[in-house]
Design a protein around this motif. Structure first.
Motif, PDB file in Angstrom:
ATOM      1  N   PHE A 313      -8.336   1.472 -10.256  1.00 38.50           N
ATOM      2  CA  PHE A 313      -6.539   0.722  -9.821  1.00 38.50           C
ATOM      3  C   PHE A 313      -6.284   0.147  -8.583  1.00 38.50           C
ATOM      4  CE2 PHE A 313      -4.070   0.590 -14.476  1.00 38.50           C
ATOM      5  CZ  PHE A 313      -5.133   0.206 -15.102  1.00 38.50           C
ATOM      6  N   ASN A 314      -6.382   1.097  -7.751  1.00 45.46           N
ATOM      7  CA  ASN A 314      -6.359   1.503  -6.435  1.00 45.46           C
ATOM      8  C   ASN A 314      -7.289   0.906  -4.925  1.00 45.46           C
ATOM      9  OD1 ASN A 314      -6.439   2.277  -3.642  1.00 45.46           O
ATOM     10  ND2 ASN A 314      -5.090   3.909  -4.294  1.00 45.46           N
ATOM     11  N   LYS A 315      -8.169   0.780  -5.842  1.00 43.19           N
ATOM     12  CA  LYS A 315      -9.392   0.185  -4.997  1.00 43.19           C
ATOM     13  C   LYS A 315      -9.636  -1.547  -5.294  1.00 43.19           C
ATOM     14  CE  LYS A 315     -12.043   1.727  -3.311  1.00 43.19           C
ATOM     15  NZ  LYS A 315     -12.237   1.978  -1.071  1.00 43.19           N
ATOM     16  N   GLN A 316      -9.590  -1.819  -7.113  1.00 37.23           N
ATOM     17  CA  GLN A 316      -9.246  -2.947  -6.830  1.00 37.23           C
ATOM     18  C   GLN A 316      -7.570  -3.920  -6.104  1.00 37.23           C
ATOM     19  OE1 GLN A 316      -8.002  -3.091 -11.231  1.00 37.23           O
ATOM     20  NE2 GLN A 316      -9.049  -4.940 -11.067  1.00 37.23           N
ATOM     21  N   GLY A 317      -6.738  -3.168  -5.823  1.00 41.19           N
ATOM     22  CA  GLY A 317      -5.544  -4.155  -5.012  1.00 41.19           C
ATOM     23  C   GLY A 317      -5.828  -4.091  -3.623  1.00 41.19           C
ATOM     24  N   ARG A 318      -7.021  -2.815  -3.085  1.00 44.53           N
ATOM     25  CA  ARG A 318      -6.994  -2.817  -1.500  1.00 44.53           C
ATOM     26  C   ARG A 318      -7.824  -3.867  -1.317  1.00 44.53           C
ATOM     27  NH1 ARG A 318      -7.758   0.499   2.405  1.00 44.53           N
ATOM     28  NH2 ARG A 318      -6.378   1.992   1.413  1.00 44.53           N
ATOM     29  N   THR A 319      -8.806  -4.914  -2.405  1.00 43.55           N
ATOM     30  CA  THR A 319      -9.904  -5.902  -2.216  1.00 43.55           C
ATOM     31  C   THR A 319      -9.029  -7.299  -2.456  1.00 43.55           C
ATOM     32  OG1 THR A 319      -9.885  -6.314  -4.588  1.00 43.55           O
ATOM     33  CG2 THR A 319     -11.435  -5.194  -3.084  1.00 43.55           C
ATOM     34  N   MET A 320      -7.561  -7.361  -2.565  1.00 41.99           N
ATOM     35  CA  MET A 320      -6.650  -8.366  -3.032  1.00 41.99           C
ATOM     36  C   MET A 320      -5.555  -9.048  -2.145  1.00 41.99           C
ATOM     37  SD  MET A 320      -6.407  -6.965  -7.166  1.00 41.99           S
ATOM     38  CE  MET A 320      -5.839  -8.920  -7.549  1.00 41.99           C
ATOM     39  N   GLU A 321      -4.904  -9.727  -1.824  1.00 39.21           N
ATOM     40  CA  GLU A 321      -3.908 -10.425  -1.169  1.00 39.21           C
ATOM     41  C   GLU A 321      -2.871  -9.845  -1.136  1.00 39.21           C
ATOM     42  OE1 GLU A 321      -2.151 -11.229   1.895  1.00 39.21           O
ATOM     43  OE2 GLU A 321      -4.283 -12.728   2.424  1.00 39.21           O
ATOM     44  N   ARG A 322      -2.500  -8.063  -0.166  1.00 37.00           N
ATOM     45  CA  ARG A 322      -1.707  -7.496  -0.043  1.00 37.00           C
ATOM     46  C   ARG A 322      -0.226  -7.937   0.924  1.00 37.00           C
ATOM     47  NH1 ARG A 322      -3.299  -3.463   1.678  1.00 37.00           N
ATOM     48  NH2 ARG A 322      -5.437  -3.758   2.322  1.00 37.00           N
ATOM     49  N   ARG A 323      -0.548  -9.821   1.530  1.00 37.52           N
ATOM     50  CA  ARG A 323       0.678  -9.317   2.120  1.00 37.52           C
ATOM     51  C   ARG A 323       2.371 -10.050   1.286  1.00 37.52           C
ATOM     52  NH1 ARG A 323      -1.066  -9.110   7.805  1.00 37.52           N
ATOM     53  NH2 ARG A 323      -2.987  -8.797   8.238  1.00 37.52           N
ATOM     54  N   PHE A 324       3.224  -9.798   1.957  1.00 37.49           N
ATOM     55  CA  PHE A 324       4.482 -10.365   1.575  1.00 37.49           C
ATOM     56  C   PHE A 324       5.544 -10.180   2.761  1.00 37.49           C
ATOM     57  CE2 PHE A 324       2.076  -8.608  -2.460  1.00 37.49           C
ATOM     58  CZ  PHE A 324       2.599 -10.291  -3.469  1.00 37.49           C
ATOM     59  N   PHE A 325       6.420 -10.466   2.311  1.00 37.48           N
ATOM     60  CA  PHE A 325       8.156 -10.511   3.037  1.00 37.48           C
ATOM     61  C   PHE A 325       7.463 -10.832   5.014  1.00 37.48           C
ATOM     62  CE2 PHE A 325       8.729  -7.795  -0.096  1.00 37.48           C
ATOM     63  CZ  PHE A 325       9.525  -8.901  -0.763  1.00 37.48           C
ATOM     64  N   GLY A 326       7.098 -12.173   5.235  1.00 38.79           N
ATOM     65  CA  GLY A 326       6.226 -12.907   6.066  1.00 38.79           C
ATOM     66  C   GLY A 326       5.156 -11.984   6.678  1.00 38.79           C
ATOM     67  N   GLY A 327       4.469 -11.253   6.004  1.00 35.16           N
ATOM     68  CA  GLY A 327       3.144 -10.179   6.401  1.00 35.16           C
ATOM     69  C   GLY A 327       3.192  -9.801   7.019  1.00 35.16           C
ATOM     70  N   PHE A 328       4.116  -8.983   5.972  1.00 35.55           N
ATOM     71  CA  PHE A 328       3.580  -7.382   5.663  1.00 35.55           C
ATOM     72  C   PHE A 328       2.929  -6.736   4.815  1.00 35.55           C
ATOM     73  CE2 PHE A 328       4.749  -3.411   3.557  1.00 35.55           C
ATOM     74  CZ  PHE A 328       5.523  -2.700   5.060  1.00 35.55           C
TER      75      PHE A 328
END
Length: 531
Positions: A313-328
């Motif tokens: 699950f962790n490795k999946q998340g690393r490949t996806m868009e994880r920017r929120f709240f103004g680019g954090f």
């Protein structure tokens, strides 16, 4: 739950409690010992221990594939093997506690090992980050000696957990008198709130520790965990004057030796056609323990599914868009706060809403029997891993549509919010299944073997981790033969985690059928307290 929300003391203190003493062997009274006042000391200590352990395990696969240079498959197998060992070690820890040390001294030993282990892992990670500190001419890559030192520290922490985990919750439950109505209610409730408190610590650990590790330094992140464990150790010692210790009967047989004799008695009664009432009484204890084994085996597939939350699950998340709240951009390990946060929300709902509602329907004071609660958790985990397969199939399709199949470093234009449901569903499954397993294996074991009962519960995740590790290694070998891409190839855009999740869904479905068959015929020990 009202009786469980504050220290529960009997208004009339009728003298010293029978069968318990303080650390120095002196008689204790209900008004000055045990209850929530003592359990809260232990609760703080165990929550801190879980916080520190998750500070290592939640981001371990990132460390192994990053500074240590492991492949995805090798790192996932290593994490599963380590977490499996950490979950199996409680069997040894419970043996030491029940037969020799007692729960209090076992926790003392555990936290001594924790401080040493976290100190070593801090040093190991600092050496990998700054190899030149070892002298001129050192290769910037982690040397085999540094890797070995890191793994030695990692497995020392696993040993410490093995001594700590079967004793902490059992020692907290020991602070409540099962023959006192209000304290008995508190002891039942502590399993829910133990899980809740652990989740609270996990939430902070996932966000804060993983961020520090990846943005400030791995050595700093691990060093803070070492300091936390030292402070926690001191807190546990401060609570010593309030703890209730069960008095050991002089000359009494150790619980495990007694179990061995009861197993021998059971064998004799089966091989003999004559009636031996005394032998039957001794053999009954063995029957009580053996009835737990099929249920335990039927829960192993649940442990296999749980192993994926920390790794794939962790490795999946690393490949996806994880920017929120103004680019954090937050670290992928922080996604696991979704699970812990779901626990924080759902435990109060379960305890205050579902249990009273179900109590009126089923007539059971707990709303559900322990086996019913575990079965519901298994159904939810089956749905979660099926959903994970669908989400991963979509992620692969998005990668193909945007021509990113051959670019493993690219961020797939798909929000990691797609992973939220599977994390939340696994958390809700844990509130049903894992808490149910805790209470079931504690309650259904003989009183003297309850540390072993909790070790049996913990071993489900441990053996599940080993099964997951072996399964991943086998599938990686088979699917990569002939030059084909493995299901777990380092380029996840060419991998097939979706196929693996569907395989786990099939295993979970088969497990559920077996479990339901076994649960319908199970006869509870202590039936008066279950009904």
């Amino acid at each position: 739950m009202e009786d469980a929300e504050a220290p529960l003391l009997d208004g009339a203190d009728k003298g010293p409690l029978v069968g318990v003493s303080d650390f120095w062997g002196r008689p204790v009274r209900r008004s000055t010992s045990g209850g929530w006042r003592s359990a809260l000391f232990i609760l703080v200590v165990e929550v801190s221990g879980s916080f520190a352990l998750l500070g290592v395990s939640a981001n371990l696969i990132t460390y192994l594939t990053g500074p240590l240079g492991h492949s995805n498959a090798a790192a996932a197998a290593a994490v599963n093997a380590w977490s499996g060992t950490a979950s199996l070690m409680p069997l040894l820890g419970a043996f030491l506690a029940d037969s020799f040390l007692g729960r209090y001294r076992s926790i003392i030993l555990a936290y001594t090992l924790y401080v040493l282990g976290y100190g070593m892992i801090t040093l190991a990670s600092a050496l990998v980050e700054h190899p030149s500190s070892l002298g001129d001419g050192i290769d910037p890559a982690a040397s085999s000696l540094q890797v070995a030192f890191f793994y030695a520290a990692l497995y020392l922490i696993a040993m410490a957990q093995g001594v700590d985990k079967p004793c902490g919750l059992a020692f907290a439950a020991d602070q409540f008198d099962p023959d006192h109505p209000k304290e008995r209610a508190s002891r039942s409730s502590i399993f829910n709130w133990w899980f809740f408190s652990t989740a609270a610590g996990v939430c902070v650990s996932f966000v804060a520790v993983s961020y520090i590790q990846e943005n400030v330094g791995w050595g700093v992140g691990y060093g803070l965990l070492c300091i936390l464990m030292l402070c926690t150790f001191i807190v546990f010692l401060i609570g010593t004057p309030t703890y209730r210790m069960y008095v050991h009967t002089p000359g009494a047989e150790s619980p495990l030796a007694r179990l061995a004799h009861s197993l021998a008695a059971l064998a004799r009664t089966r091989s003999s056609s004559g009636k031996h009432d005394k032998e039957e009484d001794v053999a009954e204890e063995a029957r009580r323990v053996l009835r737990l084994v099929p249920i335990w085996a039927a829960c192993l597939a649940y442990g296999v599914v749980c192993a994926q939350v920390m790794t794939l699950f962790n490795k999946q998340g690393r490949t996806m868009e994880r920017r929120f709240f103004g680019g954090f951009e937050f670290p992928p390990a922080a996604l696991q706060t979704l699970g812990a946060g779901s626990v924080l929300v759902f435990v109060p709902i379960y305890d205050h809403v579902l249990v009273p509602t179900l109590r009126g329907t089923t007539g059971n004071p707990s709303g559900l029997t322990m086996l019913q609660r575990m079965g519901i958790g298994m159904v939810i985990s089956l749905a979660a891993v099926s959903l994970a397969a669908l989400v991963e199939a979509r992620r692969l399709q998005v990668a193909r549509d945007h021509g990113l199949v051959d670019d493993p470093s690219a961020t797939v234009p798909m929000s990691c919010a797609w992973l939220v449901p599977q994390y939340m569903m696994m958390a809700v499954a844990d509130v049903f299944a894992m808490v149910g397993m805790q209470e079931f294996f504690y309650d259904q074991m003989p009183n003297e073997l309850r540390s072993m009962g909790l070790a049996l519960y913990l071993s489900i995740a441990g053996i599940g981790g080993f099964i997951s590790s072996a399964l991943i290694s086998f599938i990686d070998h088979v699917t990569s033969s002939g030059g084909s891409d493995s299901w777990f190839t380092d380029n996840l855009n060419r991998a097939h985690l979706d196929y693996f999740y569907w395989l786990l869904a099939g295993i979970s479905a088969a497990e559920l059928v077996l479990y339901l068959w076994l649960a319908t015929s199970y006869v509870y020990n202590n039936r008066k307290r279950i009904a």
